[in-house]
Design an enzyme around this catalytic site. Structure first.
Site, PDB file in Angstrom:
ATOM      1  N   HIS A   8      12.709   5.796   8.009  1.00  0.00           N
ATOM      2  CA  HIS A   8      11.774   6.761   8.635  1.00  0.00           C
ATOM      3  C   HIS A   8      11.251   6.256   9.972  1.00  0.00           C
ATOM      4  O   HIS A   8      10.992   7.027  10.880  1.00  0.00           O
ATOM      5  CB  HIS A   8      10.617   7.090   7.674  1.00  0.00           C
ATOM      6  CG  HIS A   8       9.694   5.945   7.378  1.00  0.00           C
ATOM      7  ND1 HIS A   8      10.089   4.803   6.720  1.00  0.00           N
ATOM      8  CD2 HIS A   8       8.365   5.755   7.641  1.00  0.00           C
ATOM      9  CE1 HIS A   8       9.059   3.977   6.596  1.00  0.00           C
ATOM     10  NE2 HIS A   8       8.005   4.531   7.156  1.00  0.00           N
ATOM     11  N   ARG A   9      11.120   4.935  10.117  1.00  0.00           N
ATOM     12  CA  ARG A   9      10.588   4.378  11.361  1.00  0.00           C
ATOM     13  C   ARG A   9      11.679   4.255  12.434  1.00  0.00           C
ATOM     14  O   ARG A   9      11.383   4.292  13.624  1.00  0.00           O
ATOM     15  CB  ARG A   9       9.916   3.040  11.088  1.00  0.00           C
ATOM     16  CG  ARG A   9       8.786   3.156  10.038  1.00  0.00           C
ATOM     17  CD  ARG A   9       7.568   2.396  10.388  1.00  0.00           C
ATOM     18  NE  ARG A   9       6.962   2.830  11.626  1.00  0.00           N
ATOM     19  CZ  ARG A   9       5.882   2.283  12.166  1.00  0.00           C
ATOM     20  NH1 ARG A   9       5.289   1.270  11.562  1.00  0.00           N
ATOM     21  NH2 ARG A   9       5.388   2.725  13.308  1.00  0.00           N
ATOM     22  N   HIS A  32       4.488  -7.418   8.367  1.00  0.00           N
ATOM     23  CA  HIS A  32       4.399  -7.768   9.791  1.00  0.00           C
ATOM     24  C   HIS A  32       3.482  -8.973   9.905  1.00  0.00           C
ATOM     25  O   HIS A  32       2.557  -9.140   9.091  1.00  0.00           O
ATOM     26  CB  HIS A  32       3.776  -6.636  10.624  1.00  0.00           C
ATOM     27  CG  HIS A  32       4.610  -5.399  10.735  1.00  0.00           C
ATOM     28  ND1 HIS A  32       4.104  -4.133  10.555  1.00  0.00           N
ATOM     29  CD2 HIS A  32       5.912  -5.242  11.020  1.00  0.00           C
ATOM     30  CE1 HIS A  32       5.063  -3.242  10.736  1.00  0.00           C
ATOM     31  NE2 HIS A  32       6.180  -3.890  11.007  1.00  0.00           N
ATOM     32  N   ARG A  62      11.357  -7.994   8.827  1.00  0.00           N
ATOM     33  CA  ARG A  62      11.655  -6.896   9.756  1.00  0.00           C
ATOM     34  C   ARG A  62      11.874  -7.324  11.208  1.00  0.00           C
ATOM     35  O   ARG A  62      12.126  -6.475  12.052  1.00  0.00           O
ATOM     36  CB  ARG A  62      10.517  -5.875   9.724  1.00  0.00           C
ATOM     37  CG  ARG A  62      10.304  -5.186   8.393  1.00  0.00           C
ATOM     38  CD  ARG A  62       9.519  -3.914   8.654  1.00  0.00           C
ATOM     39  NE  ARG A  62       8.811  -3.415   7.501  1.00  0.00           N
ATOM     40  CZ  ARG A  62       8.020  -2.357   7.548  1.00  0.00           C
ATOM     41  NH1 ARG A  62       7.830  -1.722   8.684  1.00  0.00           N
ATOM     42  NH2 ARG A  62       7.401  -1.934   6.473  1.00  0.00           N
ATOM     43  N   GLU A  66       9.988  -4.957  15.558  1.00  0.00           N
ATOM     44  CA  GLU A  66       8.852  -4.117  15.137  1.00  0.00           C
ATOM     45  C   GLU A  66       7.713  -4.143  16.151  1.00  0.00           C
ATOM     46  O   GLU A  66       6.558  -3.845  15.839  1.00  0.00           O
ATOM     47  CB  GLU A  66       8.376  -4.543  13.743  1.00  0.00           C
ATOM     48  CG  GLU A  66       9.460  -4.454  12.671  1.00  0.00           C
ATOM     49  CD  GLU A  66       9.531  -3.119  11.932  1.00  0.00           C
ATOM     50  OE1 GLU A  66       8.482  -2.504  11.698  1.00  0.00           O
ATOM     51  OE2 GLU A  66      10.663  -2.691  11.589  1.00  0.00           O
ATOM     52  N   ASP A 110       1.065  -9.270  11.839  1.00  0.00           N
ATOM     53  CA  ASP A 110      -0.330  -8.881  12.072  1.00  0.00           C
ATOM     54  C   ASP A 110      -1.085  -8.580  10.788  1.00  0.00           C
ATOM     55  O   ASP A 110      -2.263  -8.203  10.811  1.00  0.00           O
ATOM     56  CB  ASP A 110      -0.445  -7.733  13.101  1.00  0.00           C
ATOM     57  CG  ASP A 110       0.071  -6.390  12.591  1.00  0.00           C
ATOM     58  OD1 ASP A 110       0.461  -6.284  11.416  1.00  0.00           O
ATOM     59  OD2 ASP A 110       0.086  -5.429  13.394  1.00  0.00           O
ATOM     60  N   ALA A 145       0.838  -1.204   0.000  1.00  0.00           N
ATOM     61  CA  ALA A 145       0.000   0.000   0.000  1.00  0.00           C
ATOM     62  C   ALA A 145       0.873   1.253   0.000  1.00  0.00           C
ATOM     63  O   ALA A 145       0.611   2.209  -0.743  1.00  0.00           O
ATOM     64  CB  ALA A 145      -0.923  -0.003   1.214  1.00  0.00           C
ATOM     65  N   SER A 146       1.911   1.254   0.837  1.00  0.00           N
ATOM     66  CA  SER A 146       2.804   2.418   0.902  1.00  0.00           C
ATOM     67  C   SER A 146       3.449   2.659  -0.470  1.00  0.00           C
ATOM     68  O   SER A 146       3.550   3.803  -0.932  1.00  0.00           O
ATOM     69  CB  SER A 146       3.878   2.187   1.976  1.00  0.00           C
ATOM     70  OG  SER A 146       5.058   2.900   1.713  1.00  0.00           O
ATOM     71  N   CYS A 150      -3.117  -2.096  13.281  1.00  0.00           N
ATOM     72  CA  CYS A 150      -1.853  -1.336  13.318  1.00  0.00           C
ATOM     73  C   CYS A 150      -1.995  -0.088  14.166  1.00  0.00           C
ATOM     74  O   CYS A 150      -1.019   0.399  14.732  1.00  0.00           O
ATOM     75  CB  CYS A 150      -1.460  -0.854  11.927  1.00  0.00           C
ATOM     76  SG  CYS A 150      -1.190  -2.159  10.755  1.00  0.00           S
TER      77      CYS A 150
HETATM   78  O1  SUG Z   1       5.816   0.340   8.843  1.00  0.00           O
HETATM   79  N1  SUG Z   1       3.711   2.306   6.829  1.00  0.00           N
HETATM   80  C1  SUG Z   1       3.895   1.481   7.999  1.00  0.00           C
HETATM   81  C2  SUG Z   1       2.655   0.673   8.263  1.00  0.00           C
HETATM   82  C3  SUG Z   1       2.724  -0.012   9.606  1.00  0.00           C
HETATM   83  C4  SUG Z   1       1.605  -0.940   9.818  1.00  0.00           C
HETATM   84  N2  SUG Z   1       1.711  -1.547  11.084  1.00  0.00           N
HETATM   85  C5  SUG Z   1       1.407  -2.829  11.372  1.00  0.00           C
HETATM   86  N3  SUG Z   1       1.189  -3.719  10.444  1.00  0.00           N
HETATM   87  N4  SUG Z   1       1.371  -3.154  12.613  1.00  0.00           N
HETATM   88  C6  SUG Z   1       5.120   0.584   7.844  1.00  0.00           C
HETATM   89  O2  SUG Z   1       5.352   0.099   6.734  1.00  0.00           O
HETATM   90  C7  SUG Z   1       4.317   4.032   5.273  1.00  0.00           C
HETATM   91  C8  SUG Z   1       4.754   5.462   5.350  1.00  0.00           C
HETATM   92  C9  SUG Z   1       4.920   6.090   4.019  1.00  0.00           C
HETATM   93  O3  SUG Z   1       5.163   5.407   3.019  1.00  0.00           O
HETATM   94  O4  SUG Z   1       4.813   7.350   3.979  1.00  0.00           O
HETATM   95  C10 SUG Z   1       4.566   3.281   6.540  1.00  0.00           C
HETATM   96  O5  SUG Z   1       5.494   3.576   7.271  1.00  0.00           O
END
Ligand code: SUG
Length: 461
Positions: free
Chosen positions: A140-141, A248, A212, A176, A250, A30-31, A369
């Site tokens: 970023h995370r 992940h 991850r 994570e 989840d 999705a990202s 999430c």
């Molecule tokens: O880490 N998306 C997060 C989504 C986290 C979902 N969490 C769980 N499944 N628990 C990630 O991939 C996208 C940010 C961006 O592309 O701007 C992002 O960080």
């Protein structure tokens, strides 16, 4: 401890004014596919708060975690930008827009990745343990953990809580948080079985999308939380799931109490995982596995619809569990049909309720999430910072802040405007005021963290 006094509190991430589609997460479909789209931070935050309101109205104890201060000027400084805040933003926008997007990420909204939590019923010292996730796999995370630890420390500062700083920032310790952790039990107050799901061993390199979570990270957390080794289970996530976009666990599995709801391809070895869980439950509860066959819901549909990224809840007044699923699950033929059969059967899940969290979903974050589960006794609920426990008045007030301060359109280009940084700061200050939370300035906090870790092995313990 009785069931009625110990409950699962969901701490949802309050979605920040900087919510944007940065395309930052490799392996998160999705990202990647929504990268560069215009986001609507106002709608995102209101959707998240409406989900919280619905659960408050249903009688759940609902918490909130504030967004982190963004843009992250420390990160811009580390990347070599200097001068005033505006000068750093302008220079980053001109020479390295990707670094600016990194500094601006609103990814702390997905609080399932904030920490791993072991309730006091499971730990040797009888305290509730939280380990902040290092999130080292995505740049970023990886910036979240110091601020997240500061927030958690402000909320859980009583001695009944033990907060552990993030694991070492190395690929071998990639962690994570609760997104790869499931707790099963007879009821929330009873000792549980903690399932840790990892995608690779330390030192192992895997082909395809990033795995991850390492087994070493999961084992380290189980050790420092003081879990009974006979009640901790470590299972490998299937490579197939990761490479299909389940970044992940989840995304393909959710569990609560005695029920584990998962896709046929969630684990590398399903039989061994279930057997280990049964052994660990040691007769205290009878595991209820609900495995969704690929023939009924292909893995790709499960990931696209986020069927499993749902909250599985013991709804007040209902005998069977309720699956709080994203609208996308209802809109995908195979998952909608599956859910209809699921509730018609006499299994442990009796109802599916759909919620609209589309703004978050478009970055790969479903209902599960957006929340960190913290099982808390009545005394622990009384000992945590009260401002973060939601009621409808606070939700109204937080929605007012959102309506006043958030934009309804945000594109990558907007991040270049230094005035936007001030907008983010003002909004966050109003939110912290609403929940009456004071978070220690980073420099004081880092000092305390250092001293706490040296002297006790955990911070503020
Ligand atoms: O880490 N998306 C997060 C989504 C986290 C979902 N969490 C769980 N499944 N628990 C990630 O991939 C996208 C940010 C961006 O592309 O701007 C992002 O960080």
């Amino acid at each position: 401890m009785s069931e009625s006094t110990t409950v699962e509190v969901n701490f949802d991430g309050l979605i920040g004014p900087n919510h944007n589609y940065g395309g930052m997460s490799d392996g998160n479909l999705a990202s990647q596919s929504n990268a560069g789209d215009v986001s609507n931070p106002r709608e995102a935050a209101l959707q998240g708060l409406e989900k919280m309101r619905m659960l408050v109205q249903a009688g759940f104890v609902q918490g909130v975690l504030p967004p982190l201060a963004r843009p992250n000027f420390d990160f811009l400084l580390s990347a070599g930008f200097t001068g005033s805040d505006s000068a750093m933003i302008e220079a980053a926008a001109k020479t390295s827009p990707r670094l600016l997007k990194t500094a601006y990420s609103a990814s702390s909204m997905w609080t399932a990745n904030a920490a791993t939590v072991s309730p006091s019923a499971d730990t040797q010292d009888g305290r509730l343990h939280l380990t902040t996730a290092n999130l080292s796999s995505m740049l970023h995370r990886s910036l979240e953990h110091p601020d997240t630890t500061a927030s958690l420390s402000a909320i859980f500062e009583d001695e009944s809580f033990a907060i552990h700083a993030a694991l070492p920032m190395h690929a071998d310790f990639a962690d994570e948080g609760a997104a790869n952790h499931v707790r099963l039990c007879a009821d929330h107050g009873a000792e549980g079985v903690e399932l840790f799901v990892y995608g690779r061993e330390a030192g192992e390199s895997v082909d395809g999308f990033p795995a991850r979570q390492t087994q070493l990270a999961s084992q380290s957390i189980a050790r420092s939380h003081g879990l009974n080794p006979e009640r901790a289970v470590f299972a490998r996530q299937s490579k197939r799931a990761i490479n299909a976009g389940a970044f992940h666990n989840d995304v393909v599995c959710v569990g609560t109490r005695d029920t584990l709801f998962f896709h046929e391809h969630a684990f590398e070895d399903t039989d061994a995982t279930l057997e280990a869980l049964r052994r660990a439950s040691d007769g205290q509860f009878e595991l209820q596995p609900v495995m969704v066959p690929d023939a009924e819901v292909p893995l790709e549909d499960a990931i696209r619809s986020y069927l499993f990224n749902s909250q599985l809840l013991q709804w007040p007044g209902e005998d069977r569990l309720v699956l709080l699923a994203p609208m996308e699950t209802q809109e995908t033929d195979s998952t909608r049909a599956y859910c209809e059969r699921l509730v018609a059967s006499n299994g442990p899940i009796g109802r599916v309720h759909y919620v609209d969290v589309r703004q978050s979903m478009r970055n790969g974050g479903g209902p599960a999430c957006l929340r960190l589960r913290v099982v808390m006794t009545a005394a622990e609920r009384a000992a945590c910072h009260q401002g973060v426990l939601m009621d409808e008045t606070k939700i109204d007030a937080l929605q007012d802040v959102v309506r006043t301060h958030y934009r309804d359109r945000l594109s990558a280009g907007d991040l270049a405007d230094p005035a936007f940084a001030q907008e983010c700061l003002t909004a966050r200050e109003a939110q912290l005021k609403t929940i009456d939370l004071v978070i220690l300035k980073k420099i004081i906090f880092c000092f305390l963290l250092f001293i706490g870790t040296l002297t006790r092995g955990s911070i503020f313990s």
